[in-house]
Enzyme design. Structure first.
Site, PDB file in Angstrom:
ATOM      1  N   ASP A 176       0.823  -1.220   0.000  1.00 26.50           N
ATOM      2  CA  ASP A 176       0.000   0.000   0.000  1.00 26.50           C
ATOM      3  C   ASP A 176       0.853   1.265   0.000  1.00 26.50           C
ATOM      4  O   ASP A 176       0.402   2.327   0.431  1.00 26.50           O
ATOM      5  CB  ASP A 176      -0.942   0.002   1.202  1.00 26.50           C
ATOM      6  CG  ASP A 176      -0.196   0.031   2.533  1.00 26.50           C
ATOM      7  OD1 ASP A 176       1.038  -0.173   2.522  1.00 26.50           O
ATOM      8  OD2 ASP A 176      -0.840   0.249   3.570  1.00 26.50           O
ATOM      9  N   GLU A 177       2.066   1.178  -0.500  1.00 19.95           N
ATOM     10  CA  GLU A 177       2.965   2.340  -0.462  1.00 19.95           C
ATOM     11  C   GLU A 177       3.929   2.281  -1.633  1.00 19.95           C
ATOM     12  O   GLU A 177       4.409   1.206  -2.001  1.00 19.95           O
ATOM     13  CB  GLU A 177       3.735   2.331   0.862  1.00 19.95           C
ATOM     14  CG  GLU A 177       4.394   3.642   1.212  1.00 19.95           C
ATOM     15  CD  GLU A 177       4.895   3.628   2.648  1.00 19.95           C
ATOM     16  OE1 GLU A 177       5.213   4.712   3.152  1.00 19.95           O
ATOM     17  OE2 GLU A 177       4.967   2.542   3.251  1.00 19.95           O
TER      18      GLU A 177
END
Length: 310
Positions: free
Chosen positions: A5-6
């Protein structure tokens, strides 16, 4: 991508098309929310390190822009623990010397920092405190893996014996990683029961590794949560998400330093006397496998002078 998620984005070539980095960041946040309904935080800066800190500070739903000219002032007010690569032990070493803020690093003599963190670690943290981070955004990722698995002559239900086999396999996987000049960011376990039901479990490591002990411990952790409802016919260990050795930011404290020295000694012994010359005492005993062939072809060996240029 940095994680599921990054991710980092290099927008230096998109300004003429999309506008300033700040405008691109706002567009990105709006588009994520419009298409997924999810919120996200964005940090904008001249380097990956500062952008990562800015993103963290703006969580869970914010935007923080740090102009290049303001980088040193922005970093100076942060605690030393905010710097990428400073964990609890490194922070304690600095704080015991009265160094609590990044500003303290900037005003302290560099030898003081190097005595606290080691020469290489101190030099790296001193650079980060100055806002210096030469790492580029990597836009490509090679999805390769190295694995070994064993099919047993007789199905095994003894957990201790299976853990020993995992140790043996992990050491072989690690040896191939080191020979090829690779490190793994993920470890996977494969297990097949007597009725040919096959399970796979995997995990992501905090830091890439080529250390047999670390790979073995991770594989055993994955194994220990499985229910041995019936005897095991096959077991395997696989190193995943490989990258050239040494490209990741080094941790200031290497918990595997002793095991690295053991692996280096084993590699030397195997090179001189053959692959079966040295092994763990815990895995000695009759062979239970039919060949323990690698699960994939041999990966290309990296040049000895370092990772390929990009």
């Amino acid at each position: 991508p940095l994680s599921i998620d990054e991710a980092f984005l290099d927008v230096s070539g998109a300004r003429r098309l999309w506008g300033s980095p700040g405008r691109i960041a706002r567009m990105l946040r709006e588009r994520v929310h419009a298409e997924t309904g999810l919120i996200c935080s964005v940090g904008v800066a001249a380097t990956k390190h500062v952008a990562k800190i800015a993103s963290t500070l703006s969580k869970p739903d914010g935007l923080l822009i740090v102009n290049e000219a303001e980088t040193r002032a922005f970093l100076a007010g942060l605690p030393v623990r905010a710097l990428w690569g400073i964990g609890p032990k490194a922070a304690e070493a600095l704080e015991s010397r009265g160094i609590h803020l990044v500003a303290d690093i900037l005003t302290a003599p560099r030898p003081v920092i190097e005595r606290a963190l080691g020469r290489a670690g101190g030099a790296r943290i001193w650079q980060l405190a100055q806002g210096i981070d030469p790492r580029d955004v990597e836009t490509e990722r090679s999805e390769k893996s190295i694995g070994h698995e064993e099919t047993f002559l007789q199905d095994i239900s003894d957990r201790g014996a299976l853990r020993s086999e995992l140790r043996r396999l992990a050491d072989r996987v690690a040896a191939r990683l080191r020979t090829g000049g690779w490190e793994a960011s993920g470890i996977a376990l494969k297990l097949r029961y007597a009725d040919f039901t096959t399970l796979s479990r995997s995990t992501t490591l905090a830091e890439p590794t080529d250390v047999g002990q670390r790979i073995g411990e991770t594989a055993i952790t994955l194994f220990d949560v499985l229910d041995l409802a019936q005897p095991v016919r096959l077991i395997g260990v696989r190193a995943e998400r490989l990258q050239p050795s040494g490209v990741a930011m080094l941790a200031l404290w290497d918990d595997d330093a002793d095991w690295r020295r053991v692996d280096a000694a084993l590699d030397d012994a195997r090179e001189r006397f053959g692959g079966g010359a040295v092994t763990r005492a815990s895995v000695l005993g009759p062979r239970r496998d039919t060949g323990a062939l690698p699960t994939n072809p041999r990966l290309p060996r990296l040049p000895s002078d370092g990772p390929p240029s990009r």
